[in-house]
Design a protein around this motif. Structure first.
Motif, PDB file in Angstrom:
ATOM      1  N   MET A 439       0.851  -1.284  -0.035  1.00  0.00           N
ATOM      2  CA  MET A 439       0.101   0.006   0.032  1.00  0.00           C
ATOM      3  C   MET A 439       1.000   1.316  -0.092  1.00  0.00           C
ATOM      4  SD  MET A 439      -2.479   1.152   2.892  1.00  0.00           S
ATOM      5  CE  MET A 439      -3.694  -0.042   2.866  1.00  0.00           C
ATOM      6  N   ASP A 440       0.504   2.305  -1.003  1.00  0.00           N
ATOM      7  CA  ASP A 440       1.232   3.613  -0.885  1.00  0.00           C
ATOM      8  C   ASP A 440       0.102   4.563  -0.361  1.00  0.00           C
ATOM      9  OD1 ASP A 440       3.555   2.721  -1.697  1.00  0.00           O
ATOM     10  OD2 ASP A 440       2.939   2.751  -4.000  1.00  0.00           O
ATOM     11  N   TYR A 441       0.176   5.262   0.987  1.00  0.00           N
ATOM     12  CA  TYR A 441      -0.854   6.003   1.493  1.00  0.00           C
ATOM     13  C   TYR A 441      -0.227   7.403   1.433  1.00  0.00           C
ATOM     14  CZ  TYR A 441      -4.683   6.781   4.823  1.00  0.00           C
ATOM     15  OH  TYR A 441      -5.631   7.245   5.486  1.00  0.00           O
ATOM     16  N   ALA A 442      -0.996   8.084   0.627  1.00  0.00           N
ATOM     17  CA  ALA A 442      -0.837   9.621   0.388  1.00  0.00           C
ATOM     18  C   ALA A 442      -1.743  10.475   1.106  1.00  0.00           C
ATOM     19  CB  ALA A 442      -0.450  10.103  -1.078  1.00  0.00           C
ATOM     20  N   VAL A 443      -1.077  11.567   1.806  1.00  0.00           N
ATOM     21  CA  VAL A 443      -2.297  12.457   2.555  1.00  0.00           C
ATOM     22  C   VAL A 443      -2.050  13.699   1.872  1.00  0.00           C
ATOM     23  CG1 VAL A 443      -2.962  13.541   4.531  1.00  0.00           C
ATOM     24  CG2 VAL A 443      -2.131  11.094   4.600  1.00  0.00           C
ATOM     25  N   TYR A 444      -2.922  14.510   1.633  1.00  0.00           N
ATOM     26  CA  TYR A 444      -2.967  15.972   1.190  1.00  0.00           C
ATOM     27  C   TYR A 444      -4.016  16.766   2.009  1.00  0.00           C
ATOM     28  CZ  TYR A 444      -1.132  14.344  -3.346  1.00  0.00           C
ATOM     29  OH  TYR A 444      -0.231  13.816  -4.363  1.00  0.00           O
ATOM     30  N   VAL A 445      -3.308  18.219   2.312  1.00  0.00           N
ATOM     31  CA  VAL A 445      -4.280  18.936   3.308  1.00  0.00           C
ATOM     32  C   VAL A 445      -4.580  20.337   2.483  1.00  0.00           C
ATOM     33  CG1 VAL A 445      -4.550  20.291   5.506  1.00  0.00           C
ATOM     34  CG2 VAL A 445      -3.535  18.154   5.575  1.00  0.00           C
ATOM     35  N   VAL A 446      -5.856  20.595   2.476  1.00  0.00           N
ATOM     36  CA  VAL A 446      -6.319  21.629   1.841  1.00  0.00           C
ATOM     37  C   VAL A 446      -7.378  22.277   2.812  1.00  0.00           C
ATOM     38  CG1 VAL A 446      -7.272  22.809  -0.279  1.00  0.00           C
ATOM     39  CG2 VAL A 446      -6.342  20.504  -0.353  1.00  0.00           C
ATOM     40  N   GLY A 447      -6.691  23.404   3.275  1.00  0.00           N
ATOM     41  CA  GLY A 447      -7.779  24.122   4.297  1.00  0.00           C
ATOM     42  C   GLY A 447      -8.172  23.127   5.605  1.00  0.00           C
ATOM     43  N   LEU A 448      -9.551  23.019   5.727  1.00  0.00           N
ATOM     44  CA  LEU A 448     -10.055  22.209   6.827  1.00  0.00           C
ATOM     45  C   LEU A 448     -10.486  20.725   6.280  1.00  0.00           C
ATOM     46  CD1 LEU A 448     -12.089  24.643   8.741  1.00  0.00           C
ATOM     47  CD2 LEU A 448      -9.839  23.513   9.422  1.00  0.00           C
ATOM     48  N   ARG A 449      -9.753  20.307   5.224  1.00  0.00           N
ATOM     49  CA  ARG A 449     -10.042  19.012   4.432  1.00  0.00           C
ATOM     50  C   ARG A 449      -8.774  18.295   4.234  1.00  0.00           C
ATOM     51  NH1 ARG A 449     -14.178  21.096  -0.126  1.00  0.00           N
ATOM     52  NH2 ARG A 449     -12.397  22.775  -0.141  1.00  0.00           N
ATOM     53  N   ALA A 450      -8.841  17.115   4.623  1.00  0.00           N
ATOM     54  CA  ALA A 450      -7.775  16.149   4.331  1.00  0.00           C
ATOM     55  C   ALA A 450      -8.158  15.266   3.447  1.00  0.00           C
ATOM     56  CB  ALA A 450      -7.306  15.541   5.422  1.00  0.00           C
ATOM     57  N   PHE A 451      -7.156  15.058   2.396  1.00  0.00           N
ATOM     58  CA  PHE A 451      -7.540  14.055   1.302  1.00  0.00           C
ATOM     59  C   PHE A 451      -6.709  12.968   1.536  1.00  0.00           C
ATOM     60  CE2 PHE A 451      -9.276  18.207  -0.034  1.00  0.00           C
ATOM     61  CZ  PHE A 451     -10.444  17.626  -0.678  1.00  0.00           C
ATOM     62  N   HIS A 452      -7.194  11.670   1.539  1.00  0.00           N
ATOM     63  CA  HIS A 452      -6.208  10.504   1.675  1.00  0.00           C
ATOM     64  C   HIS A 452      -6.514   9.735   0.351  1.00  0.00           C
ATOM     65  CE1 HIS A 452      -6.156  10.769   6.103  1.00  0.00           C
ATOM     66  NE2 HIS A 452      -7.482  11.471   5.854  1.00  0.00           N
ATOM     67  N   VAL A 453      -5.439   9.729  -0.434  1.00  0.00           N
ATOM     68  CA  VAL A 453      -5.240   9.068  -1.643  1.00  0.00           C
ATOM     69  C   VAL A 453      -4.490   7.690  -1.507  1.00  0.00           C
ATOM     70  CG1 VAL A 453      -4.821   9.144  -3.993  1.00  0.00           C
ATOM     71  CG2 VAL A 453      -5.208  11.148  -2.636  1.00  0.00           C
ATOM     72  N   ILE A 454      -5.215   6.438  -1.520  1.00  0.00           N
ATOM     73  CA  ILE A 454      -4.808   5.245  -0.884  1.00  0.00           C
ATOM     74  C   ILE A 454      -4.665   4.435  -2.402  1.00  0.00           C
ATOM     75  CG2 ILE A 454      -5.138   3.341   0.498  1.00  0.00           C
ATOM     76  CD1 ILE A 454      -7.054   5.221   2.016  1.00  0.00           C
ATOM     77  N   ALA A 455      -3.416   3.859  -2.567  1.00  0.00           N
ATOM     78  CA  ALA A 455      -3.091   3.041  -3.547  1.00  0.00           C
ATOM     79  C   ALA A 455      -2.891   1.523  -3.168  1.00  0.00           C
ATOM     80  CB  ALA A 455      -1.994   3.762  -4.442  1.00  0.00           C
ATOM     81  N   MET A 456      -3.046   0.488  -3.748  1.00  0.00           N
ATOM     82  CA  MET A 456      -3.077  -0.732  -3.280  1.00  0.00           C
ATOM     83  C   MET A 456      -3.293  -1.854  -4.269  1.00  0.00           C
ATOM     84  SD  MET A 456      -5.253  -2.206   0.082  1.00  0.00           S
ATOM     85  CE  MET A 456      -4.694  -3.662   1.014  1.00  0.00           C
ATOM     86  N   ALA A 457      -2.147  -2.717  -4.129  1.00  0.00           N
ATOM     87  CA  ALA A 457      -2.184  -3.864  -4.941  1.00  0.00           C
ATOM     88  C   ALA A 457      -1.681  -5.199  -4.315  1.00  0.00           C
ATOM     89  CB  ALA A 457      -1.324  -3.445  -6.189  1.00  0.00           C
ATOM     90  N   PRO A 458      -2.245  -6.451  -4.688  1.00  0.00           N
ATOM     91  CA  PRO A 458      -1.316  -7.431  -4.222  1.00  0.00           C
ATOM     92  C   PRO A 458       0.065  -7.597  -4.366  1.00  0.00           C
ATOM     93  CG  PRO A 458      -3.394  -8.205  -5.683  1.00  0.00           C
ATOM     94  CD  PRO A 458      -2.836  -6.754  -5.817  1.00  0.00           C
TER      95      PRO A 458
END
Length: 481
Positions: A439-458
């Motif tokens: 799993m590659d777990y990316a986090v972006y923060v924009v103001g009062l919102r967090a965006f979790h962009v989660i990439a996953m593969a066997p």
């Protein structure tokens, strides 16, 4: 009194076996030899045990009685009548209870032949009728031995047709029932089993082709997997595991790409012992969007070399249905809960349907996937109570992941900067009941919102798709509102 007259008197007085009795003795020996040959040639699973009346010890008794009758023993006549009478009742009943009506009929016929020769003092008419009955029995037994010895059954199609288990004509093009896949019969010797007969033997059967004379089969199992695609490697492992579990011995001889489906299909060559019989398999496994297929060709070990080219031709003729085509590539995907965007790396990546999203991952706002390798990128939007940093949120990520994957291991978080946004990314290795994943777990923060962009593969597929996962994460465009 001459010798022949004395012998006649001895026969008339029951002191010596008659000509009919002697003939019965010879035929009992012949029948006993046939029974022993049949027992020796039949598969282990079909051999009777010590408690069944067909155990070959009866054949040994018949040989002893037959020799006694041939020698003229009058005492052996009564014993033979008792033996034949018991056999008529017990053997016929056992075969009728097993549903073996032809065998039950043969038992009645041969028992009647012996009784005609053994009871009283048979005349020419009785001897002739007994000979006719035994001749018919001998013909059927000889055919049975030929089938056991050669593996070929010239009357199998007639028998199966009489039972209503086969199509009336040879099958040509075969179209699936659950989904409209296609394959072609390799020759005019192949017939389609009726749905009732196929599902009686395997409830999962969608189509079942059979070449009766060689007892060769092609079983097609089609499964719907809506809005997804079964990854090939786990699919192969599952099928092989199921076959291994059902066999007393099993060997996977070869596994190669299936011609016509090199990326999504495998051609397996297998050998197994099932219910005491040695069976050879040639199986095609194919995965597609929305469906998965098993095309299992098999026959007895003795016949495999003769029928393998036909099994291979039929399996390689398999054509996927139009519905198996992947939907249009996801392209640039705009968020639902906020006007962010993420772009799929190529046309192999599609957008998960709303139904699949709700069923599998309700927390995700957007989900793109590459079905052929079971790779996924999801976006989860998290409202924040107060302003914070990416680094502060990233410190919470390992604990969140371990709540679902207690044995997860991590690499240090790294900066992640794309064209539109900056964040951090953490790599995790996961293992659980469903297998190992990266799993590659990316986090972006924009103001009062967090965006979790989660990439996953066997784990096995991850090295080949890692760059695509990273491109998708780097493509993240934050909302401008």
């Amino acid at each position: 009194m001459n010798r022949s007259g004395a012998e006649y008197d001895e026969v008339a007085l029951g002191l010596k076996a008659s000509t009919g009795h002697r003939i019965a003795g010879g035929l009992m020996i012949v029948n006993a030899v046939l029974v022993l040959l049949e027992t020796f040639l039949m598969p282990e699973s079909s051999k009777p045990d010590l408690l069944t009346p067909s155990f070959p010890v009866t054949a040994i008794i018949d040989i002893a009685l037959g020799v006694s009758l041939l020698s003229g023993s009058a005492g052996a006549v009564k014993l033979s009548v008792i033996r034949i009478g018991l056999g008529l009742v017990l053997f016929t009943l056992a075969r009728a209870l097993a549903g073996e009506w032809l065998a039950a009929g043969m038992q009645v016929g041969v028992s009647a032949a012996f009784l005609l020769l053994l009871v009283g003092h048979p005349r020419r008419l009785q001897i002739g009728l007994a000979s006719l009955l035994f001749g018919l029995y001998l013909l059927l037994e000889g055919l049975g031995l030929y089938i056991l010895f050669s593996g070929q059954n010239p009357i199998a199609r007639t028998v199966l047709s009489a039972r209503g288990e086969l199509s009336s004509e040879p099958v040509g093009d075969v179209v699936g029932q659950i989904v409209d896949y296609r394959l072609r019969s390799p020759s005019e010797r192949w017939y389609l089993r009726t749905d009732e007969a196929a599902k009686r033997d395997n409830p999962l059967a969608d189509r079942w082709l059979i070449r009766p004379d060689l007892d060769a089969h092609i079983l097609v199992i089609a499964e719907r997997v809506p809005d997804t695609m079964v990854p090939l490697a786990p699919f192969v492992d599952t099928v092989v595991g199921n076959m291994r579990a059902a066999a007393s011995s099993f060997e996977l001889i070869d596994a190669v790409a299936l011609p016509g489906h090199p990326d999504t299909g495998k051609l397996l060559r297998m050998r197994a012992t099932v219910d005491g019989q040695n069976v050879e398999y040639l199986a095609g496994l194919v995965t597609a969007y929305g469906s998965a297929y098993q095309l299992i060709g098999f026959t007895g070990e003795r016949n495999f070399a003769a029928v393998e080219p036909e099994l291979r031709a039929a399996i390689e003729s398999f054509v996927l249905p139009a519905s198996a085509a992947l939907p249009k590539g996801a392209g640039r995907v705009v968020g639902n809960a906020a006007p962010y965007a993420i772009t799929a790396p190529n046309e192999r990546w599609i957008t998960a349907s709303a139904e699949l999203l709700a069923q599998q991952n309700a927390a995700s706002d957007r989900w793109i996937l590459r079905p052929d390798v079971d790779a996924h990128v999801t976006v989860v939007l998290e409202p924040l109570d107060e302003e914070t940093t990416v680094a502060a949120l990233m410190q919470q990520v390992p604990e969140r992941i371990r709540s679902s994957w207690p044995t997860a291991s991590f690499q240090p978080a790294e900066p992640l900067s794309g064209t539109h946004a900056s964040g951090e990314i953490l790599h995790a290795s996961l293992a659980g009941a469903e297998g190992a994943f990266e799993m590659d777990y990316a986090v972006y923060v924009v103001g009062l919102r967090a965006f979790h962009v989660i990439a996953m593969a066997p784990a096995p597929a991850y090295p080949g798709v890692r760059d695509e996962l990273r491109r998708a994460q780097l493509s993240f465009e934050p909302p401008t509102d």
